[in-house]
Design a protein around this motif. Structure first.
Motif, short mmCIF file in Angstrom:
data_model
loop_
_atom_site.label_atom_id
_atom_site.label_comp_id
_atom_site.label_asym_id
_atom_site.label_seq_id
_atom_site.Cartn_x
_atom_site.Cartn_y
_atom_site.Cartn_z
N GLU A 103 0.81 -1.24 0.00
CA GLU A 103 0.00 0.00 0.00
C GLU A 103 0.83 1.28 0.00
O GLU A 103 0.36 2.31 -0.44
N ARG A 104 2.06 1.19 0.53
CA ARG A 104 2.85 2.42 0.61
C ARG A 104 3.30 2.89 -0.77
O ARG A 104 3.27 4.07 -1.09
N THR A 105 3.74 1.95 -1.62
CA THR A 105 4.27 2.33 -2.93
C THR A 105 3.27 2.09 -4.06
O THR A 105 3.48 2.58 -5.18
N CYS A 106 2.24 1.32 -3.79
CA CYS A 106 1.27 0.88 -4.80
C CYS A 106 1.88 -0.12 -5.79
O CYS A 106 1.27 -0.47 -6.79
N HIS A 128 6.07 -0.77 -12.55
CA HIS A 128 6.67 0.29 -11.72
C HIS A 128 5.65 1.43 -11.61
O HIS A 128 5.66 2.39 -12.40
N TYR A 129 4.79 1.29 -10.62
CA TYR A 129 3.64 2.20 -10.50
C TYR A 129 4.05 3.66 -10.35
O TYR A 129 4.82 4.02 -9.44
N GLY A 130 3.52 4.49 -11.23
CA GLY A 130 3.73 5.95 -11.14
C GLY A 130 5.14 6.43 -11.43
O GLY A 130 5.39 7.62 -11.41
N GLY A 131 6.05 5.48 -11.67
CA GLY A 131 7.44 5.88 -11.96
C GLY A 131 8.41 5.51 -10.86
O GLY A 131 9.57 5.92 -10.89
N GLN A 132 7.94 4.72 -9.87
CA GLN A 132 8.83 4.24 -8.80
C GLN A 132 9.09 2.74 -9.00
O GLN A 132 8.14 1.94 -8.99
#
Ligand SMILES: Cc1ncc(COP(=O)(O)O)c(C=O)c1O
Length: 384
Positions: A103-106, A128-132
């Motif tokens: 949940e922290r990084t999605c 790599h959700y959202g670019g992380q």
């Protein structure tokens, strides 16, 4: 009223001139510009092979096809993604198996992946959700233990890094998207990268109808009319008109990411004291590409839900989105794969609370200030 759309691409005069020159050259489809773009992608990502295609969806499908994924196989991926990730698995008639997120990084949780492995598991697609970047160390270790192929869905993550290494180069295959709102654009487009030379030699014909040589050269004066179809391939090649845009976009990528990071910083500061809003969590040793800036609403502290919050933003001229409606909540996948509500509680919990707000290089500091001020105001007005 100020208007801040959810996203706008940044197209400069270099891209426009390059496209015009390609159009005038008479060579519109895959040719020298696509090749040049592939070389730039290789150089930027420090990887041996890049094959430019017409979408990330195509790149993901090719990663499955070249890995020999077939009916009866299982491929593990995240519920919090765009439909293309699972469609790529289904195109090969294999079964997508979902593993819940952290949940922290999605991002997909490595421990959830491990729980889903069976004798049929053949691959993992890490988004790599959202670019992380995902926890690739843990994911690659699981894959090694069970002899699995690992594909990075790096649609959001071109330019991101994990421990100094580019996202997309952290596993067997990396897939990028150049859709208009992505980190760079070619209007529509994508690429698959790999350090596996043997796989790259298969990927090139697979991306162009299964033709077993540089197919575009057959129209060249020096080329030959003769070609052979050696495999069942796909028409996924990237035309030179689109590659012309990419040639300049990739030069600007690091500057684009710096601009995105600056806006993220501005938002982080603005929301630091707002108890109704959780800002994105960034892990150590990560260079975030800031493709998305998701905020999570604390619904216990608000009188309105996520949809009404977005409605309020829209009334103030601000475009917002939701990334993503979890895969198992879409009717097609439910009917086809038997998913049920409640199966992936973390992804569902995020979905109920998430809003992705504008973040892109074309935004000004004032635009970001306007977005942040309005979010804080809506939260204040609707506090319980
Ligand atoms: C996580 C993810 N994977 C794949 C894709 C597909 O990319 P494309 O539109 O280039 O096919 C997207 C598109 O938004 C995406 O968000």
């Amino acid at each position: 009223m100020r208007k801040v759309p959810f996203c706008l691409p940044w197209i400069g005069k270099e891209e426009i001139e390059e496209v015009a020159q390609t159009l005038k050259s008479g060579w519109l489809t895959t040719g020298p510009k696509a090749k040049q773009f592939e070389e730039k992608l290789q150089e930027y990502n420090k990887i041996g092979n890049a094959i430019a295609v017409n979408s990330c969806t195509a790149a993901l499908h090719l990663s499955m096809a070249v890995s020999g994924i077939k009916q009866g196989d299982e491929v593990i991926t995240t519920p919090l993604t765009f439909c293309s990730t699972v469609n790529a698995i289904l195109y090969q008639r294999a079964r997508p198996v979902l593993a819940d997120i952290d949940e922290r990084t999605c991002n997909i949780s490595a421990s959830e992946i491990e729980k889903r492995i069976t004798g049929k598991t053949k691959a993992i697609i890490a988004v790599h959700y959202g670019g992380q970047p995902c926890d690739m160390k843990a994911i690659n270790e699981i894959a090694k233990k069970h002899n699995l192929v690992v594909v990075e869905d790096a649609a959001h993550a071109l330019g991101a890094e994990l421990e100094g290494k580019k996202a997309g180069t952290l596993a067997d295959f990396g897939c990028f998207s150049f859709y208009p709102i992505k980190n760079i654009t070619t209007a529509e487009g994508g690429a698959i990268v790999t350090d596996n030379k043997e796989a790259a030699e298969k990927l090139r014909p697979l991306s162009y109808c299964g033709i077993n040589k540089d197919a575009w050269k057959r129209y060249d004066a020096k080329g030959s009319w003769y070609y052979e179809v050696a495999a069942l391939g796909f028409k996924y090649n990237m035309p030179d008109v689109l590659a012309s845009i990419g040639l300049w976009q990739i030069e600007k990528l690091d500057e684009f990411i710096r601009a995105r990071a600056k806006i993220a910083e501005q938002y982080n500061k603005a929301f630091a004291e707002a108890e109704e809003i959780t800002t994105p969590f960034v892990k150590e040793k990560v260079k975030h590409a800031w493709h998305l800036y998701p905020i999570l609403l604390d619904l216990e502290k608000l009188k309105i839900n996520r949809s009404r919050f977005i409605g309020e933003m829209n009334k103030r001229g601000i475009g917002c989105s939701v990334h993503f409606i979890p895969i198992h909540m879409h009717p097609y996948y439910r009917e086809e794969l038997g998913f049920k509500q409640g199966q992936f509680p973390k992804a569902e919990n995020v979905f109920e609370r998430i809003i992705t707000i504008p973040i892109y290089p074309k935004m000004s500091g004032e635009d970001a200030e306007y977005v942040a001020e309005n979010i804080l105001q809506i939260a204040k007005e609707n506090k319980k």
